[in-house]
Motif scaffolding. Structure first.
Motif, PDB file in Angstrom:
ATOM      1  N   HIS A  44      38.418 118.322  36.760  1.00 36.38           N
ATOM      2  CA  HIS A  44      39.760 118.770  36.402  1.00 36.38           C
ATOM      3  C   HIS A  44      39.875 120.276  36.189  1.00 36.38           C
ATOM      4  O   HIS A  44      40.972 120.829  36.216  1.00 36.38           O
TER       5      HIS A  44
ATOM      6  N   ASP B 272      46.411 111.644  32.393  1.00 34.63           N
ATOM      7  CA  ASP B 272      44.991 111.805  32.050  1.00 34.63           C
ATOM      8  C   ASP B 272      44.675 110.946  30.826  1.00 34.63           C
ATOM      9  O   ASP B 272      45.473 110.878  29.887  1.00 34.63           O
TER      10      ASP B 272
ATOM     11  N   ASP C 190      42.295 117.091  27.220  1.00 36.85           N
ATOM     12  CA  ASP C 190      41.801 118.333  27.845  1.00 36.85           C
ATOM     13  C   ASP C 190      42.333 119.573  27.130  1.00 36.85           C
ATOM     14  O   ASP C 190      42.668 120.573  27.766  1.00 36.85           O
TER      15      ASP C 190
ATOM     16  N   HIS D 211      35.976 121.263  32.152  1.00 37.32           N
ATOM     17  CA  HIS D 211      37.038 120.321  32.548  1.00 37.32           C
ATOM     18  C   HIS D 211      37.734 119.683  31.342  1.00 37.32           C
ATOM     19  O   HIS D 211      38.780 119.063  31.515  1.00 37.32           O
TER      20      HIS D 211
ATOM     21  N   ASP E 184      44.640 112.995  36.875  1.00 40.86           N
ATOM     22  CA  ASP E 184      43.219 112.781  36.603  1.00 40.86           C
ATOM     23  C   ASP E 184      42.968 111.287  36.784  1.00 40.86           C
ATOM     24  O   ASP E 184      43.606 110.460  36.110  1.00 40.86           O
TER      25      ASP E 184
HETATM   26 MN    MN Z   1      41.212 115.705  32.775  1.00 41.44          MN
END
Ligand code: MN
Ligand code: MN
Length: 285
Positions: free
Chosen positions: A108, A127, A131, A143, A211
Motif C-alpha cells: 500500500h 482497507d 494505515d 505500508h 487494499d
Molecule cells: Mn493498507
C-alpha cells in the motif's frame, strides 16, 4: 495475422497516446510487516485477467471497445522514498496527459506516491487497516503509514471504509476523518453506507484506493496482512460501481498471491469493474 501473447493485462491493446486508461504495476514489498509477497501481485492479477470475457454483462459494455493500455511494471529501487518518488513521477505524467491511472500493487505504500501526483479533493480507501501510523520501522513510507501521508499532503476529505484494525491512537485520529468500520457496514449494509459516501463525495475528484485485505481473509486469503470479519467482494464491487464515475485515479494493492489464485482473480475483476463503470459514466455524461 498471428497474434502474440504477452503478460500484460488482458485486452489492453491500445497505444499510450490513444488510451483513456493506463494500467501499470508496482511490484514493491520492501516495507511489509507480516508476510512478504505483494511484489508478485501485479503479475498474478494480469495472469488472472485472461480468465474473463471482455464483455461486462452487468454494465453492458465491452472492454475491447475501450482504449486501455498497460505500461508494464515500474522498475523501482528498494528504498521507500525512492519508490514513492518514482510512482509519483509516472502517475503525474499520466494525469497531465489527461488519462486515468490504474495502478496494481505491490504494497500500500505505493499509493502515497500516486496520491501526491493526483492531488484529489477526496481520498477514499477501502482497507482492513487504518494505515495511520506516522512512522513505522524507520520510514514514513511504510505500508502502515499511507493514510497518514495522504493527510500530510493536505487532502482534507478522507473516507476510510471497512477498517477493523489499528491502534487506539489511530482510531482516535480516524474518527476525525470519515470512518465506516467493517462492523458498521455489516450492521447497516453497504447500500445504505454508500448513500452517505456519495453525499460526502458530491462532485469532488476522488482517488479510489482498494487494499485487498478489506475483503474477509477467509474469502481472499492472498494478502500480506490478513484480517477476518471483513467485507464481501460484492460490497467492494458495489462501492466501485458507485464511486467510479467520480474517480480520477484507481489502485488495487496488497495482493500477495500464495493462495489458489482467488485473491488475484477478484482483484483482476475489480480492475475491470472500475474501468467499465468509469467508462460507462463518461459515455452517459
Ligand atoms: Mn493498507
Ligand atoms: Mn490493509
Amino acid at each position: 495475422m498471428i497474434h502474440f501473447l504477452n503478460n500484460l493485462f488482458a485486452g489492453c491493446n491500445s497505444d499510450y497516446k490513444s488510451s483513456r486508461y493506463v494500467i501499470f504495476g508496482v511490484p514493491y514489498d520492501a516495507t511489509t510487516t507480516f508476510r512478504p509477497g505483494t511484489r508478485e501481485g501485479p503479475r498474478a492479477i494480469r495472469e488472472m485477467s485472461y480468465n474473463f470475457e471482455t464483455y461486462m454483462p452487468s454494465i453492458g459494455l465491452n472492454l475491447g471497445d475501450l482504449s486501455i493500455t498497460d505500461l508494464g511494471d515500474i522498475d523501482t529501487g528498494v528504498l521507500p522514498d525512492d519508490m514513492v518518488r518514482d510512482v509519483s513521477e509516472v502517475t503525474g505524467d499520466i494525469i497531465r496527459d489527461g488519462k486515468i491511472p490504474v495502478m496494481l500493487g505491490g504494497e500500500h505504500s505505493i499509493t502515497a506516491g500516486a496520491v501526491r501526483a493526483v492531488m484529489p479533493d477526496c481520498y477514499l480507501v477501502c482497507d482492513a487497516h487504518l494505515d495511520l501510523r506516522d512512522e513505522f520501522r524507520g520510514t514514513k513510507n511504510n505500508h502502515g503509514c499511507t493514510t497518514h501521508r495522504v493527510i500530510d499532503e493536505g487532502i482534507k476529505d478522507i473516507i476510510i471504509v471497512g477498517a477493523r484494525s489499528g491502534t487506539q491512537e489511530q482510531f482516535e485520529l480516524a474518527r476525525s476523518l470519515m470512518l465506516f468500520t467493517a462492523d458498521e457496514i455489516q450492521k447497516r449494509g453497504m447500500k445504505q453506507v454508500l448513500e452517505d459516501i456519495l453525499d460526502a463525495i458530491g462532485k469532488k475528484r476522488v482517488y479510489l484506493s482498494i487494499d485487498a485485505d478489506v475483503i474477509d481473509c477467509c474469502l481472499t486469503p492472498g494478502v500480506g496482512t490478513p484480517e477476518p470479519f471483513g467485507l464481501a467482494p460484492q460490497d467492494i464491487r458495489d462501492l466501485i460501481a458507485a464511486v467510479a464515475p467520480r474517480a480520477v485515479a484507481f489502485d488495487y494493492v496488497e495482493v500477495s498471491p500464495f493462495d489458489n489464485g482467488q485473491t488475484a482473480m477478484v482483484a483482476a475483476q475489480m480492475v475491470r469493474e472500475f474501468i467499465a463503470a468509469h467508462a460507462k459514466s463518461s459515455i452517459k455524461n
